[in-house]
Motif scaffolding. Structure first.
Motif, PDB file in Angstrom:
ATOM      1  N   CYS A   1      53.548 -69.610  24.991  1.00 10.04           N
ATOM      2  CA  CYS A   1      52.225 -69.179  25.209  1.00 10.04           C
ATOM      3  C   CYS A   1      51.178 -70.396  25.433  1.00 10.04           C
ATOM      4  O   CYS A   1      51.565 -71.455  25.108  1.00 10.04           O
ATOM      5  CB  CYS A   1      51.647 -68.225  23.941  1.00 10.04           C
ATOM      6  SG  CYS A   1      51.052 -68.916  22.713  1.00 10.04           S
ATOM      7  N   TYR A   2      50.072 -70.014  26.012  1.00  8.24           N
ATOM      8  CA  TYR A   2      49.241 -70.846  26.181  1.00  8.24           C
ATOM      9  C   TYR A   2      48.437 -71.240  24.748  1.00  8.24           C
ATOM     10  O   TYR A   2      48.094 -70.212  24.186  1.00  8.24           O
ATOM     11  CB  TYR A   2      48.088 -70.459  27.349  1.00  8.24           C
ATOM     12  CG  TYR A   2      48.937 -70.752  28.607  1.00  8.24           C
ATOM     13  CD1 TYR A   2      48.900 -71.620  29.457  1.00  8.24           C
ATOM     14  CD2 TYR A   2      49.364 -69.508  29.161  1.00  8.24           C
ATOM     15  CE1 TYR A   2      49.324 -71.685  30.693  1.00  8.24           C
ATOM     16  CE2 TYR A   2      49.867 -69.530  30.392  1.00  8.24           C
ATOM     17  CZ  TYR A   2      50.008 -70.805  31.201  1.00  8.24           C
ATOM     18  OH  TYR A   2      50.619 -70.721  32.521  1.00  8.24           O
ATOM     19  N   ALA A   3      47.990 -72.381  24.500  1.00  5.82           N
ATOM     20  CA  ALA A   3      47.489 -72.593  23.278  1.00  5.82           C
ATOM     21  C   ALA A   3      45.786 -72.277  23.400  1.00  5.82           C
ATOM     22  O   ALA A   3      45.234 -72.095  24.481  1.00  5.82           O
ATOM     23  CB  ALA A   3      47.258 -74.115  23.079  1.00  5.82           C
ATOM     24  N   ILE A   4      45.457 -71.539  22.319  1.00  2.34           N
ATOM     25  CA  ILE A   4      44.453 -71.013  22.072  1.00  2.34           C
ATOM     26  C   ILE A   4      43.225 -72.102  21.750  1.00  2.34           C
ATOM     27  O   ILE A   4      43.375 -73.043  21.245  1.00  2.34           O
ATOM     28  CB  ILE A   4      44.178 -70.247  20.670  1.00  2.34           C
ATOM     29  CG1 ILE A   4      45.331 -69.114  20.466  1.00  2.34           C
ATOM     30  CG2 ILE A   4      42.700 -69.457  20.830  1.00  2.34           C
ATOM     31  CD1 ILE A   4      45.572 -68.180  21.888  1.00  2.34           C
ATOM     32  N   ASP A   5      42.281 -72.084  22.663  1.00  2.00           N
ATOM     33  CA  ASP A   5      41.008 -73.187  22.585  1.00  2.00           C
ATOM     34  C   ASP A   5      41.402 -74.347  22.787  1.00  2.00           C
ATOM     35  O   ASP A   5      40.935 -75.357  22.656  1.00  2.00           O
ATOM     36  CB  ASP A   5      40.388 -72.897  21.012  1.00  2.00           C
ATOM     37  CG  ASP A   5      39.846 -71.614  20.772  1.00  2.00           C
ATOM     38  OD1 ASP A   5      39.465 -70.897  21.532  1.00  2.00           O
ATOM     39  OD2 ASP A   5      39.579 -71.235  19.529  1.00  2.00           O
ATOM     40  N   LYS A   6      42.393 -74.550  23.561  1.00  2.00           N
ATOM     41  CA  LYS A   6      42.775 -75.699  23.897  1.00  2.00           C
ATOM     42  C   LYS A   6      43.192 -75.908  25.698  1.00  2.00           C
ATOM     43  O   LYS A   6      44.091 -74.844  25.876  1.00  2.00           O
ATOM     44  CB  LYS A   6      44.055 -76.611  23.270  1.00  2.00           C
ATOM     45  CG  LYS A   6      43.601 -76.664  22.097  1.00  2.00           C
ATOM     46  CD  LYS A   6      44.771 -77.322  21.256  1.00  2.00           C
ATOM     47  CE  LYS A   6      44.563 -77.756  19.768  1.00  2.00           C
ATOM     48  NZ  LYS A   6      45.768 -78.358  19.088  1.00  2.00           N
ATOM     49  N   THR A   7      42.597 -76.818  26.311  1.00  2.00           N
ATOM     50  CA  THR A   7      43.178 -76.549  27.799  1.00  2.00           C
ATOM     51  C   THR A   7      44.506 -77.221  28.128  1.00  2.00           C
ATOM     52  O   THR A   7      44.589 -78.339  27.208  1.00  2.00           O
ATOM     53  CB  THR A   7      42.113 -77.067  28.801  1.00  2.00           C
ATOM     54  OG1 THR A   7      41.629 -78.220  28.433  1.00  2.00           O
ATOM     55  CG2 THR A   7      40.842 -76.213  28.536  1.00  2.00           C
ATOM     56  N   ASN A   8      45.070 -76.909  29.069  1.00  2.00           N
ATOM     57  CA  ASN A   8      46.395 -77.642  29.222  1.00  2.00           C
ATOM     58  C   ASN A   8      47.237 -77.828  28.230  1.00  2.00           C
ATOM     59  O   ASN A   8      47.953 -78.956  28.129  1.00  2.00           O
ATOM     60  CB  ASN A   8      46.098 -78.956  29.951  1.00  2.00           C
ATOM     61  CG  ASN A   8      45.229 -78.926  31.315  1.00  2.00           C
ATOM     62  OD1 ASN A   8      45.026 -77.479  31.935  1.00  2.00           O
ATOM     63  ND2 ASN A   8      44.974 -79.935  31.776  1.00  2.00           N
ATOM     64  N   GLU A   9      47.622 -76.983  27.418  1.00  2.00           N
ATOM     65  CA  GLU A   9      48.538 -77.143  26.353  1.00  2.00           C
ATOM     66  C   GLU A   9      49.427 -75.673  26.067  1.00  2.00           C
ATOM     67  O   GLU A   9      48.756 -74.829  26.286  1.00  2.00           O
ATOM     68  CB  GLU A   9      47.752 -77.377  24.984  1.00  2.00           C
ATOM     69  CG  GLU A   9      48.864 -77.608  23.975  1.00  2.00           C
ATOM     70  CD  GLU A   9      48.266 -78.187  22.571  1.00  2.00           C
ATOM     71  OE1 GLU A   9      49.133 -78.236  21.604  1.00  2.00           O
ATOM     72  OE2 GLU A   9      47.313 -78.861  22.724  1.00  2.00           O
ATOM     73  N   ILE A  10      50.553 -75.855  25.934  1.00  2.00           N
ATOM     74  CA  ILE A  10      51.376 -74.778  25.581  1.00  2.00           C
ATOM     75  C   ILE A  10      52.059 -75.045  24.306  1.00  2.00           C
ATOM     76  O   ILE A  10      52.313 -76.063  23.934  1.00  2.00           O
ATOM     77  CB  ILE A  10      52.370 -74.471  26.747  1.00  2.00           C
ATOM     78  CG1 ILE A  10      53.609 -75.529  26.854  1.00  2.00           C
ATOM     79  CG2 ILE A  10      51.708 -74.282  28.020  1.00  2.00           C
ATOM     80  CD1 ILE A  10      54.770 -75.068  27.583  1.00  2.00           C
ATOM     81  N   VAL A  11      52.289 -73.767  23.872  1.00  2.00           N
ATOM     82  CA  VAL A  11      52.946 -73.940  22.359  1.00  2.00           C
ATOM     83  C   VAL A  11      54.379 -73.227  22.347  1.00  2.00           C
ATOM     84  O   VAL A  11      54.423 -72.019  22.971  1.00  2.00           O
ATOM     85  CB  VAL A  11      52.260 -73.106  21.357  1.00  2.00           C
ATOM     86  CG1 VAL A  11      52.913 -73.273  19.889  1.00  2.00           C
ATOM     87  CG2 VAL A  11      50.568 -73.626  21.485  1.00  2.00           C
ATOM     88  N   ILE A  12      55.436 -73.988  22.059  1.00  2.00           N
ATOM     89  CA  ILE A  12      56.818 -73.337  22.048  1.00  2.00           C
ATOM     90  C   ILE A  12      56.802 -72.376  20.813  1.00  2.00           C
ATOM     91  O   ILE A  12      56.349 -73.075  19.685  1.00  2.00           O
ATOM     92  CB  ILE A  12      57.887 -74.401  22.026  1.00  2.00           C
ATOM     93  CG1 ILE A  12      57.711 -75.554  23.230  1.00  2.00           C
ATOM     94  CG2 ILE A  12      59.412 -73.844  21.817  1.00  2.00           C
ATOM     95  CD1 ILE A  12      58.152 -74.630  24.608  1.00  2.00           C
ATOM     96  N   LEU A  13      57.031 -71.357  20.670  1.00  2.00           N
ATOM     97  CA  LEU A  13      56.923 -70.199  19.776  1.00  2.00           C
ATOM     98  C   LEU A  13      58.337 -69.947  19.216  1.00  2.00           C
ATOM     99  O   LEU A  13      58.262 -69.911  17.990  1.00  2.00           O
ATOM    100  CB  LEU A  13      56.367 -68.996  20.143  1.00  2.00           C
ATOM    101  CG  LEU A  13      54.950 -68.843  20.629  1.00  2.00           C
ATOM    102  CD1 LEU A  13      54.656 -67.757  21.475  1.00  2.00           C
ATOM    103  CD2 LEU A  13      53.996 -69.256  19.430  1.00  2.00           C
ATOM    104  N   HIS A  14      59.418 -70.192  20.073  1.00  2.00           N
ATOM    105  CA  HIS A  14      60.832 -69.712  19.480  1.00  2.00           C
ATOM    106  C   HIS A  14      61.795 -70.193  20.450  1.00  2.00           C
ATOM    107  O   HIS A  14      61.448 -70.148  21.776  1.00  2.00           O
ATOM    108  CB  HIS A  14      60.684 -68.301  19.286  1.00  2.00           C
ATOM    109  CG  HIS A  14      62.060 -67.677  18.892  1.00  2.00           C
ATOM    110  ND1 HIS A  14      62.752 -67.941  17.725  1.00  2.00           N
ATOM    111  CD2 HIS A  14      63.102 -66.892  19.446  1.00  2.00           C
ATOM    112  CE1 HIS A  14      63.798 -67.372  17.529  1.00  2.00           C
ATOM    113  NE2 HIS A  14      64.058 -66.767  18.730  1.00  2.00           N
ATOM    114  N   SER A  15      62.811 -70.521  20.225  1.00  2.00           N
ATOM    115  CA  SER A  15      63.651 -71.114  20.948  1.00  2.00           C
ATOM    116  C   SER A  15      65.308 -70.739  20.430  1.00  2.00           C
ATOM    117  O   SER A  15      65.510 -70.332  19.123  1.00  2.00           O
ATOM    118  CB  SER A  15      63.836 -72.780  21.157  1.00  2.00           C
ATOM    119  OG  SER A  15      62.627 -73.249  21.488  1.00  2.00           O
TER     120      SER A  15
END
Length: 112
Positions: A71-85
């Motif tokens: 998903c896109y990081a909350i309160d950060k621009t231009n960052e994604i967070v890998i949640l599950h692989s």
């Protein structure tokens, strides 16, 4: 041009991702580099939307298919967070894997 950053939900998710078989990991890293340069909206065959503001990195190699849900990081621009692989074993992304990612996404949104 803004550079994108990729982070992991937890050390466990980072370990799961980095333990992909070599070929799948190489493709994941290649796609990750493209995301860092161009952003995550690469489209198929590299990324895709799963709905509910959840997306996937679609890594593929002779060893099989790896998926990293983000998903896109909350309160950060231009960052994604890998949640599950995970390594994909069926045609459709398993519901339980999507549910894990959605739960973690909600925890991020709630500041947990």
């Amino acid at each position: 041009m803004n550079k994108w950053n990729i982070s992991f939900y937890s050390a466990r998710v980072e370990k799961e991702t980095l333990s992909f078989p070599d070929g799948i990991l190489a493709d994941f890293i290649r796609i990750g580099e493209m995301i860092e340069k161009h952003g995550p909206n690469l489209g198929k065959p590299h990324t895709d939307s799963l709905g509910n503001k959840l997306f996937e990195i679609r890594a593929k190699a002779k060893e099989g298919i790896g998926r990293s849900l983000f998903c896109y990081a909350i309160d950060k621009t231009n960052e994604i967070v890998i949640l599950h692989s995970f390594i994909k074993k069926t045609q459709k992304t398993p519901k339980k894997d999507i549910e894990i990612a959605l739960k973690r996404k909600k925890e991020l949104e709630n500041g947990n």
